[in-house]
Design a protein around this motif. Structure first.
Motif, short mmCIF file in Angstrom:
data_model
loop_
_atom_site.label_atom_id
_atom_site.label_comp_id
_atom_site.label_asym_id
_atom_site.label_seq_id
_atom_site.Cartn_x
_atom_site.Cartn_y
_atom_site.Cartn_z
N TYR A 18 0.84 -1.19 0.00
CA TYR A 18 0.00 0.00 0.00
C TYR A 18 0.88 1.24 0.00
CZ TYR A 18 -4.02 -2.87 1.36
OH TYR A 18 -5.02 -3.80 1.39
N THR A 19 0.35 2.33 -0.56
CA THR A 19 1.04 3.60 -0.45
C THR A 19 0.73 4.20 0.93
OG1 THR A 19 -0.80 4.88 -1.35
CG2 THR A 19 0.85 4.06 -2.93
N GLU A 20 1.47 5.23 1.30
CA GLU A 20 1.25 5.90 2.58
C GLU A 20 -0.17 6.40 2.75
OE1 GLU A 20 5.31 8.11 3.76
OE2 GLU A 20 4.38 8.79 1.88
N ASP A 21 -0.80 6.75 1.64
CA ASP A 21 -2.16 7.28 1.73
C ASP A 21 -3.23 6.21 1.51
OD1 ASP A 21 -1.25 7.20 -0.88
OD2 ASP A 21 -2.11 9.11 -1.46
N ARG A 78 4.35 7.24 -1.75
CA ARG A 78 3.58 7.34 -2.99
C ARG A 78 4.45 7.71 -4.18
NH1 ARG A 78 -1.66 10.94 -4.43
NH2 ARG A 78 -2.37 9.58 -6.08
#
Length: 85
Positions: A18-21, A78
């Motif tokens: 997953y990305t940070e967001d 990201r």
């Protein structure tokens, strides 16, 4: 309870990325080793249809320096989304 500081590279395989967001990308497919001693990056098999279509590819390489955390999942910055060659 102590947190594990080290883990085997093979334990990262198939972890969701997953990305940070919070955007799901796919799963860890392989570690890229540099000079037989350091992890250079991670090959991620894209499973998010929108990201896969946008990048026109099957996977991406995430430089290890942009990995924020590895636990039950891998979290990456990201900005690390790049096409796999």
């Amino acid at each position: 309870m102590l947190m594990e500081r080290y883990m085997r590279v093979s334990q990262a395989y198939d972890k969701q990325v997953y990305t940070e967001d919070g955007i799901y990308l796919g799963k860890v497919e392989e570690a890229l080793i540099q000079d037989n001693s350091r992890i250079y990056g991670w090959q991620v098999r894209l499973e998010n249809p929108k990201i896969k279509e946008a990048l026109r590819g099957k996977g991406i390489i995430v430089p290890h320096t942009l990995v924020r955390a590895i636990g039950d999942i891998m979290i990456i910055a990201r900005v690390s989304i790049k096409k796999e060659e």
